[in-house]
Design an enzyme around this catalytic site. Structure first.
Site, PDB file in Angstrom:
ATOM      1  N   PRO A  10       2.608 -10.040  -2.221  1.00  0.00           N
ATOM      2  CA  PRO A  10       3.792  -9.792  -1.406  1.00  0.00           C
ATOM      3  C   PRO A  10       3.766  -8.509  -0.608  1.00  0.00           C
ATOM      4  O   PRO A  10       4.439  -8.411   0.404  1.00  0.00           O
ATOM      5  CB  PRO A  10       4.922  -9.758  -2.429  1.00  0.00           C
ATOM      6  CG  PRO A  10       4.341  -9.980  -3.758  1.00  0.00           C
ATOM      7  CD  PRO A  10       2.881 -10.206  -3.629  1.00  0.00           C
ATOM      8  N   TYR A  61      -6.618   4.661   8.554  1.00  0.00           N
ATOM      9  CA  TYR A  61      -6.208   4.354   7.183  1.00  0.00           C
ATOM     10  C   TYR A  61      -6.038   5.657   6.422  1.00  0.00           C
ATOM     11  O   TYR A  61      -6.989   6.230   5.894  1.00  0.00           O
ATOM     12  CB  TYR A  61      -7.247   3.477   6.479  1.00  0.00           C
ATOM     13  CG  TYR A  61      -7.366   2.069   7.022  1.00  0.00           C
ATOM     14  CD1 TYR A  61      -6.340   1.491   7.764  1.00  0.00           C
ATOM     15  CD2 TYR A  61      -8.500   1.310   6.791  1.00  0.00           C
ATOM     16  CE1 TYR A  61      -6.445   0.203   8.269  1.00  0.00           C
ATOM     17  CE2 TYR A  61      -8.619   0.016   7.285  1.00  0.00           C
ATOM     18  CZ  TYR A  61      -7.582  -0.526   8.022  1.00  0.00           C
ATOM     19  OH  TYR A  61      -7.699  -1.798   8.518  1.00  0.00           O
ATOM     20  N   GLY A  64      -3.120 -12.857   1.409  1.00  0.00           N
ATOM     21  CA  GLY A  64      -1.779 -12.386   1.759  1.00  0.00           C
ATOM     22  C   GLY A  64      -0.643 -13.086   1.043  1.00  0.00           C
ATOM     23  O   GLY A  64       0.273 -12.437   0.534  1.00  0.00           O
ATOM     24  N   PHE A  86      -6.047 -10.110   5.252  1.00  0.00           N
ATOM     25  CA  PHE A  86      -4.855 -10.701   4.626  1.00  0.00           C
ATOM     26  C   PHE A  86      -5.167 -12.107   4.108  1.00  0.00           C
ATOM     27  O   PHE A  86      -4.290 -12.958   4.080  1.00  0.00           O
ATOM     28  CB  PHE A  86      -3.666 -10.784   5.599  1.00  0.00           C
ATOM     29  CG  PHE A  86      -3.043  -9.463   5.983  1.00  0.00           C
ATOM     30  CD1 PHE A  86      -3.416  -8.273   5.374  1.00  0.00           C
ATOM     31  CD2 PHE A  86      -2.048  -9.403   6.955  1.00  0.00           C
ATOM     32  CE1 PHE A  86      -2.828  -7.056   5.724  1.00  0.00           C
ATOM     33  CE2 PHE A  86      -1.452  -8.206   7.319  1.00  0.00           C
ATOM     34  CZ  PHE A  86      -1.848  -7.030   6.705  1.00  0.00           C
TER      35      PHE A  86
HETATM   36  N1  LIG Z   1      -8.068  -5.615  11.812  1.00  0.00           N
HETATM   37  C1  LIG Z   1      -6.836  -5.428  11.393  1.00  0.00           C
HETATM   38  O1  LIG Z   1      -5.892  -5.393  12.173  1.00  0.00           O
HETATM   39  C2  LIG Z   1      -6.590  -5.285   9.917  1.00  0.00           C
HETATM   40  C3  LIG Z   1      -5.273  -5.302   9.430  1.00  0.00           C
HETATM   41  C4  LIG Z   1      -5.091  -5.178   8.052  1.00  0.00           C
HETATM   42  C5  LIG Z   1      -6.175  -5.024   7.217  1.00  0.00           C
HETATM   43  N2  LIG Z   1      -7.452  -4.979   7.718  1.00  0.00           N
HETATM   44  C6  LIG Z   1      -8.626  -4.836   6.834  1.00  0.00           C
HETATM   45  O2  LIG Z   1      -8.677  -5.964   5.982  1.00  0.00           O
HETATM   46  C7  LIG Z   1      -8.724  -5.533   4.618  1.00  0.00           C
HETATM   47  C8  LIG Z   1      -7.973  -6.547   3.767  1.00  0.00           C
HETATM   48  O3  LIG Z   1      -6.599  -6.508   4.067  1.00  0.00           O
HETATM   49  P1  LIG Z   1      -5.517  -5.927   3.038  1.00  0.00           P
HETATM   50  O4  LIG Z   1      -6.193  -4.980   2.139  1.00  0.00           O
HETATM   51  O5  LIG Z   1      -4.376  -5.472   3.800  1.00  0.00           O
HETATM   52  O6  LIG Z   1      -4.972  -7.239   2.368  1.00  0.00           O
HETATM   53  P2  LIG Z   1      -5.558  -8.258   1.338  1.00  0.00           P
HETATM   54  O7  LIG Z   1      -6.999  -8.021   1.084  1.00  0.00           O
HETATM   55  O8  LIG Z   1      -5.115  -9.602   1.745  1.00  0.00           O
HETATM   56  O9  LIG Z   1      -4.692  -7.891   0.065  1.00  0.00           O
HETATM   57  C9  LIG Z   1      -4.623  -6.585  -0.434  1.00  0.00           C
HETATM   58  C10 LIG Z   1      -3.470  -6.560  -1.411  1.00  0.00           C
HETATM   59  O10 LIG Z   1      -3.788  -7.465  -2.477  1.00  0.00           O
HETATM   60  C11 LIG Z   1      -3.865  -6.774  -3.709  1.00  0.00           C
HETATM   61  N3  LIG Z   1      -5.011  -7.339  -4.400  1.00  0.00           N
HETATM   62  C12 LIG Z   1      -6.319  -7.152  -4.145  1.00  0.00           C
HETATM   63  N4  LIG Z   1      -7.090  -7.880  -4.961  1.00  0.00           N
HETATM   64  C13 LIG Z   1      -6.229  -8.562  -5.767  1.00  0.00           C
HETATM   65  C14 LIG Z   1      -6.417  -9.457  -6.823  1.00  0.00           C
HETATM   66  N5  LIG Z   1      -7.632  -9.844  -7.228  1.00  0.00           N
HETATM   67  N6  LIG Z   1      -5.303  -9.974  -7.436  1.00  0.00           N
HETATM   68  C15 LIG Z   1      -4.075  -9.617  -7.048  1.00  0.00           C
HETATM   69  N7  LIG Z   1      -3.838  -8.751  -6.042  1.00  0.00           N
HETATM   70  C16 LIG Z   1      -4.916  -8.228  -5.407  1.00  0.00           C
HETATM   71  C17 LIG Z   1      -4.006  -5.326  -3.354  1.00  0.00           C
HETATM   72  O11 LIG Z   1      -3.397  -4.523  -4.328  1.00  0.00           O
HETATM   73  P3  LIG Z   1      -4.316  -3.555  -5.245  1.00  0.00           P
HETATM   74  O12 LIG Z   1      -4.811  -2.491  -4.343  1.00  0.00           O
HETATM   75  O13 LIG Z   1      -3.389  -3.096  -6.272  1.00  0.00           O
HETATM   76  O14 LIG Z   1      -5.423  -4.419  -5.771  1.00  0.00           O
HETATM   77  C18 LIG Z   1      -3.240  -5.231  -2.046  1.00  0.00           C
HETATM   78  O15 LIG Z   1      -1.857  -5.123  -2.294  1.00  0.00           O
HETATM   79  C19 LIG Z   1      -8.076  -4.145   4.643  1.00  0.00           C
HETATM   80  O16 LIG Z   1      -8.398  -3.388   3.500  1.00  0.00           O
HETATM   81  C20 LIG Z   1      -8.612  -3.600   5.934  1.00  0.00           C
HETATM   82  O17 LIG Z   1      -9.926  -3.096   5.747  1.00  0.00           O
HETATM   83  C21 LIG Z   1      -7.656  -5.123   9.054  1.00  0.00           C
END
Ligand SMILES: NC(=O)c1ccc[n+]([C@@H]2O[C@H](COP(=O)([O-])OP(=O)(O)OC[C@H]3O[C@@H](n4cnc5c(N)ncnc54)[C@H](OP(=O)(O)O)[C@@H]3O)[C@@H](O)[C@H]2O)c1
Length: 306
Positions: free
Chosen positions: A227, A67, A223, A220
């Site tokens: 978007p 990351y 997700g 996600f």
């Molecule tokens: N194992 C794997 O293959 C894998 C793959 C992907 C991710 N991950 C892990 O899973 C975690 C979560 O996934 P992710 O961060 O990609 O996606 P997520 O948690 O589903 O969503 C993150 C997105 O949502 C926004 N967001 C966060 N809180 C919000 C809220 N309360 N209201 C509106 N928008 C919001 C964030 O923007 P802002 O930053 O502007 O809030 C960002 O664009 C990652 O951080 C990572 O540690 C693991």
């Protein structure tokens, strides 16, 4: 949603091996911004998110050495913001893929079992620790079906655990069959797969982890509400109306409803919403206190990706 004091323990705790963690954690991938964003996130914003997270009780942070953007890495931001680490903080990382040093998100060939040590040591160095609490073997892409034997890689992790470089083994982006295979070799503390209200292909993995007392850590899970989770992905509007209806009932946001729904899938579900924004962090932690009623769950359970 009316909130009293923010507290990441509002949704309860889970025993991750010998570590107790609150069910609302933090994903670190968004701290730096994404490679396709026009600019990296401000360091001070990322540091503020991490410090505020710990202040409101987040004690489970999910990260990876892969990351990073051109001038920021999640592990360095965590080390800067949180050292000396609170004793109760559990930091999880993922190994297997490694990224090219360029700032796009291109992955190099997948690690052979004997290359996992270097990747683990890189995380330990960057975070300024002596070992990692939880290390996932991150397998498939998370965007398609997971295939192949994980046995040799899992055996390599067992050796690293015996050397004291990691405490608990996890698996990420695996199928139920791969989890069963790993369980013939070692206990598994957690499985981290893509999962959410409209991402239910892994309902079988969720059930298997529940039956075996293994944490299920969805990513996600907001997700469809967000978007930009995958570059170029069109917003998925499945379930939008149902989510909005439940959100209105509770004075909550759609992201909070989606997070709360995943937490209601079982006591073993640990949320790791990713954000680089303090207001979003606070909203996500508050979602842990959101109690969905039977009517809410019936409405939401009817939603599935077509
Ligand atoms: N194992 C794997 O293959 C894998 C793959 C992907 C991710 N991950 C892990 O899973 C975690 C979560 O996934 P992710 O961060 O990609 O996606 P997520 O948690 O589903 O969503 C993150 C997105 O949502 C926004 N967001 C966060 N809180 C919000 C809220 N309360 N209201 C509106 N928008 C919001 C964030 O923007 P802002 O930053 O502007 O809030 C960002 O664009 C990652 O951080 C990572 O540690 C693991």
């Amino acid at each position: 949603m009316t909130t009293t004091t923010l507290d990441a323990s509002a949704a309860g705790t889970w025993q991750l091996g010998d570590r107790t963690v609150n069910r609302i954690g933090l994903g670190a991938m968004r701290l730096t911004g994404m490679p396709w964003d026009p600019a990296p996130r401000r360091r001070e914003d990322a540091i503020a998110v991490l410090r505020r997270a710990v202040e409101v009780g987040v004690d489970h942070i999910d990260t990876a050495a892969f990351y990073f953007v051109a001038t920021r890495s999640a592990n360095e931001l965590i080390a800067t913001a949180l050292q000396p680490y609170p004793e109760h903080l559990t930091i999880a990382t993922k190994i297997g893929p490694s990224r090219t040093r360029s700032s796009d998100f291109g992955f190099e060939p997948y690690a052979r079992p004997e290359q996992l040590r270097d990747q683990l040591e890189e995380n330990i160095r960057q975070l300024g620790r002596d070992h990692m609490d939880l290390v996932y073997l991150r397998w498939g892409t998370g965007l398609g079906p997971a295939e192949g034997s994980v046995a040799e890689h899992v055996a390599a992790l067992v050796e690293l655990r015996e050397e004291g470089l990691l405490r608990h083994i996890g698996l990420s982006n695996v199928s139920a069959a791969q989890l069963r295979e790993a369980l013939t070799i070692t206990p598994v503390a957690a499985v981290q797969n893509r999962y959410g209200l409209t991402e239910r292909a892994d309902d079988d993995v969720l059930a298997l982890t529940r039956d075996r007392g293994i944490a299920f850590v969805p990513f996600f899970s907001m997700g469809a509400a967000v978007p930009n989770a995958v570059p170029g992905a069109a917003p998925d509007t499945t379930g939008e109306a149902e989510v909005a209806q439940v959100a209105a009932r509770h004075g909550a946001t759609p992201a909070q409803v989606r997070l709360a729904w995943t937490l209601h899938r079982g006591p073993h579900v640990l949320a790791i919403p990713g954000t680089g924004n303090v207001a979003h962090l606070e909203e996500n932690v508050a979602a842990g206190a959101l109690q969905l009623g039977e009517d809410d769950l019936a409405l939401l359970d009817g939603v599935a990706r077509a």
